[in-house]
Design a protein around this motif. Structure first.
Motif, PDB file in Angstrom:
ATOM      1  N   ASN A  10       3.102   9.116  -2.040  1.00  0.00           N
ATOM      2  CA  ASN A  10       3.396   8.943  -0.623  1.00  0.00           C
ATOM      3  C   ASN A  10       4.887   8.730  -0.383  1.00  0.00           C
ATOM      4  OD1 ASN A  10       0.561   9.027  -0.087  1.00  0.00           O
ATOM      5  ND2 ASN A  10       0.423   6.887  -0.725  1.00  0.00           N
ATOM      6  N   SER A  11       5.295   8.853   0.883  1.00  0.00           N
ATOM      7  CA  SER A  11       6.711   8.669   1.197  1.00  0.00           C
ATOM      8  C   SER A  11       7.092   7.194   1.247  1.00  0.00           C
ATOM      9  CB  SER A  11       7.062   9.342   2.526  1.00  0.00           C
ATOM     10  OG  SER A  11       6.303   8.802   3.586  1.00  0.00           O
ATOM     11  N   LYS A  12       6.105   6.318   1.504  1.00  0.00           N
ATOM     12  CA  LYS A  12       6.351   4.875   1.521  1.00  0.00           C
ATOM     13  C   LYS A  12       5.147   4.153   0.930  1.00  0.00           C
ATOM     14  CE  LYS A  12       9.220   4.861   5.721  1.00  0.00           C
ATOM     15  NZ  LYS A  12       9.331   4.334   7.107  1.00  0.00           N
ATOM     16  N   TYR A  13       5.382   2.936   0.471  1.00  0.00           N
ATOM     17  CA  TYR A  13       4.311   2.130  -0.110  1.00  0.00           C
ATOM     18  C   TYR A  13       3.184   1.892   0.889  1.00  0.00           C
ATOM     19  CZ  TYR A  13       1.787  -2.111  -1.347  1.00  0.00           C
ATOM     20  OH  TYR A  13       0.792  -3.018  -1.584  1.00  0.00           O
ATOM     21  N   HIS A  15       1.935   3.722   3.136  1.00  0.00           N
ATOM     22  CA  HIS A  15       1.116   4.874   3.493  1.00  0.00           C
ATOM     23  C   HIS A  15      -0.069   5.033   2.538  1.00  0.00           C
ATOM     24  CE1 HIS A  15       4.884   6.855   5.495  1.00  0.00           C
ATOM     25  NE2 HIS A  15       4.417   5.825   6.169  1.00  0.00           N
ATOM     26  N   SER A  41       4.485   6.094  -4.788  1.00  0.00           N
ATOM     27  CA  SER A  41       5.381   6.529  -3.718  1.00  0.00           C
ATOM     28  C   SER A  41       6.639   7.133  -4.322  1.00  0.00           C
ATOM     29  CB  SER A  41       5.744   5.366  -2.787  1.00  0.00           C
ATOM     30  OG  SER A  41       6.903   4.700  -3.217  1.00  0.00           O
ATOM     31  N   ASN A  43       9.495   6.319  -3.911  1.00  0.00           N
ATOM     32  CA  ASN A  43      10.496   5.293  -4.193  1.00  0.00           C
ATOM     33  C   ASN A  43      10.277   4.619  -5.543  1.00  0.00           C
ATOM     34  OD1 ASN A  43      11.727   5.533  -1.526  1.00  0.00           O
ATOM     35  ND2 ASN A  43       9.843   4.610  -0.772  1.00  0.00           N
ATOM     36  N   TRP A  68       7.597  15.679   1.568  1.00  0.00           N
ATOM     37  CA  TRP A  68       8.340  14.510   1.094  1.00  0.00           C
ATOM     38  C   TRP A  68       8.245  14.313  -0.418  1.00  0.00           C
ATOM     39  CZ3 TRP A  68       4.107  13.979   4.443  1.00  0.00           C
ATOM     40  CH2 TRP A  68       2.931  13.554   3.847  1.00  0.00           C
TER      41      TRP A  68
END
Length: 552
Positions: A10-13, A15, A41, A43, A68
């Motif tokens: 995912n693009s962020k934790y 999500h 993610s 990141n 992403w």
């Protein structure tokens, strides 16, 4: 039975990947196969992700690929293949669905690409010979084979509910949900326009799912329906169901076409408790030539009326897209001011992405489009707007988040825009240029720094009425919460006796709790009338937000 793993990055934790959950549930319901979900993610450390997947010892690995994560996925696949030399690696998702042959030719590590609605494709791939499976590009004797497309699922109710109860209890995660698939519109820049068949989960099924979110205590449910309010009878029944089963601390987010609301819908929405609904409304542009070429039509007068009619109790996000055909810097300014004047909570200033499979990508050469060759494929320039102008809009996007979308500068921002600028856009252009020249766009900022920068900007430009501006800014600062300290630009004036008398009449457990939860400050402007007069403002900080009252 083989060991299968579905990977969602995912693009962020916060999500969650809805697609891989549907796939897992559907396959396990209709076969003896078991599938493990691995979620991370972009990141997170890529080497850890690679190790985690390899240590699962999977025989089939399926990656869910989006704009992403596509670059990271291809890196992961190459490294996994060095260790897992015989296992099967498959990709699926929008980012690989429109040029699968080219991807397979360039990436020998990949065994196949799933295209289209994935539930039946994955089920068939795991339970049949690959020669019988539709919806997959795969290798056979150094050739790339495709057996045709898998038909869409007509009765969506056969797809199981995607979430485990434990996932819905995680208050730190955003839960995604769909009550329909497909989109009837034909916006030239959007991949959703490719699937024009709209199919619905039944109302009974949808209500059952939504009741589960409500009962378990999920905090934020984001509908991914492309346009939720297509069928008035249906969507009103769903909204009425949510209102009838209302509980605090849950929010439902919908993507909405606000043009088609009528008086009955507006009257209903005015009754909805604040924070229960969030609407994301795609305005994109108000330029007639642009709307025509992107196959989108907004009734601007009706749209403005509908948005302003509900902006008191519905949290509104309005979207704009920079870089569309026939939209130059000046016409974009008009689109921006139109959206700003609706007083929505958030303006999402996005930039056109040239996506595979869209009409915009196919016809981009007509307008001399230049864009990034790598994700997110954003436009760099075209015949209507230059690279330099788009860069200025990037700066505006950042300061827009600081001073508008944060909703932390309501009084001070309004004061500056109304007194010193012909349009809201002009202000954000000006402060964006200030941030760029000072190098402030290149560093992260704490909240107090953004306040201090506003004061520095105001003095740098040399606006008059500094004392008035600082009063409005002081109010905004104190409205955020009990201040840990006062910055040097705040003129602090208190009346300890008045403060004591007020809190003694309130039902606090102790004096310490009272002081921790309140503040009293003198102002030279009445914040409710904008009249110059000496007043005190009493702030009370509660779990539901800040309340204040004027004391003369």
């Amino acid at each position: 039975m083989m060991k299968n793993i579905l990977v969602g990055i995912n693009s962020k934790y916060v999500h969650t990947n809805l697609a891989i959950r549907y796939l897992k549930k559907y396959v396990e319901q209709n076969s003896n196969e078991k599938i493990k979900i691995y979620e991370s993610s972009i990141n997170n450390n890529i080497q850890k992700i690679i190790r985690d997947i390899i240590e699962e010892k999977p025989e089939n690995i399926f990656f869910s690929v989006y704009i992403w994560n596509v670059e990271m996925v291809f890196k992961i696949v190459k490294e996994i293949r060095k260790v897992l030399t015989k296992e099967k690696i498959y990709l699926g998702g929008p980012e690989v669905s429109y040029n699968p042959t080219e991807i397979l030719e360039k990436n020998k590590e990949i065994d196949g690409i799933l295209v289209g609605e994935g539930e039946n494709i994955l089920l068939n791939l795991l339970t049949k010979n690959i020669e019988e499976v539709k919806g997959i590009y795969y290798r056979n004797n150094n050739k790339i084979i495709f057996n045709g497309y898998e038909p869409l699922i007509e009765n969506l109710d056969i797809i199981p509910f995607p979430y485990e109860d434990s996932e819905l209890e995680d208050v730190h995660k955003i839960v995604y949900y769909e009550s329909s698939r497909g989109c009837p519109f034909n916006c030239s820049y959007c991949m959703s326009s490719i699937d024009k068949t709209v199919r619905y989960f039944s109302l009974d099924r949808t209500k059952k799912d939504l009741k589960k979110f409500i009962d378990i205590g999920t905090r934020l449910v984001k509908f991914v329906d492309r346009t939720f309010n297509l069928d008035k009878k249906r969507y009103l029944e769903i909204w009425k169901f949510l209102l009838e089963n209302y509980r605090e601390n849950i929010t439902f987010h919908f993507e909405i076409n606000a043009n088609i609301f009528d008086d009955e819908v507006l009257a209903f929405l005015k009754k909805v408790p604040r924070k229960l609904f969030q609407f994301e409304i795609g305005v994109q542009t108000i330029n007639e030539d642009t709307m025509r070429i992107i196959n989108r039509k907004n009734d601007l007068e009706k749209l403005f009326h509908n948005v302003t009619a509900i902006n008191k109790n519905i949290h509104l996000h309005l979207d704009l897209i920079a870089g569309l055909p026939y939209e130059n810097y000046e016409t974009f300014k008009k689109s921006f001011d139109y959206v700003y004047n609706t007083k929505c909570e958030m303006i999402q200033l996005g930039f056109l992405k040239m996506l595979e499979g869209t009409e915009m990508k196919a016809n981009g050469h007509k307008y001399n489009y230049k864009y990034l060759d790598f994700p997110p494929y954003e436009v760099i320039s075209n015949d209507f707007i230059s690279y330099e102008e788009l860069c200025k809009l990037k700066d505006i996007e950042e300061v827009l988040d600081f001073y508008y979308n944060s909703q932390k500068f309501l009084k001070s921002l309004d004061f500056v825009v109304k007194n010193f600028f012909e349009s809201p856009f002009d202000f954000f252009e000006s402060i964006g240029e200030f941030y760029k020249n000072k190098g402030y766009l290149e560093i992260a900022h704490r909240e107090i720094a953004i306040f201090n920068n506003f004061v520095e900007y105001y003095k740098k430009i040399g606006f008059p009425k500094l004392d008035e501006f600082l009063e409005y800014l002081k109010f905004d600062y104190l409205f955020l919460g009990k201040p840990g300290y006062y910055p040097e630009w705040i003129k602090e004036e208190k009346d300890k006796e008045l403060y004591k008398n007020i809190i003694e009449k309130m039902e606090f457990k102790s004096s310490r709790e009272a002081h921790k939860s309140t503040e009293l400050e003198k102002f030279s402007i009445n914040m409710e009338t904008d009249k110059k007069e000496d007043v005190y403002v009493f702030f009370e900080y509660t779990k539901d937000g800040t309340k204040y009252r004027i004391i003369k």
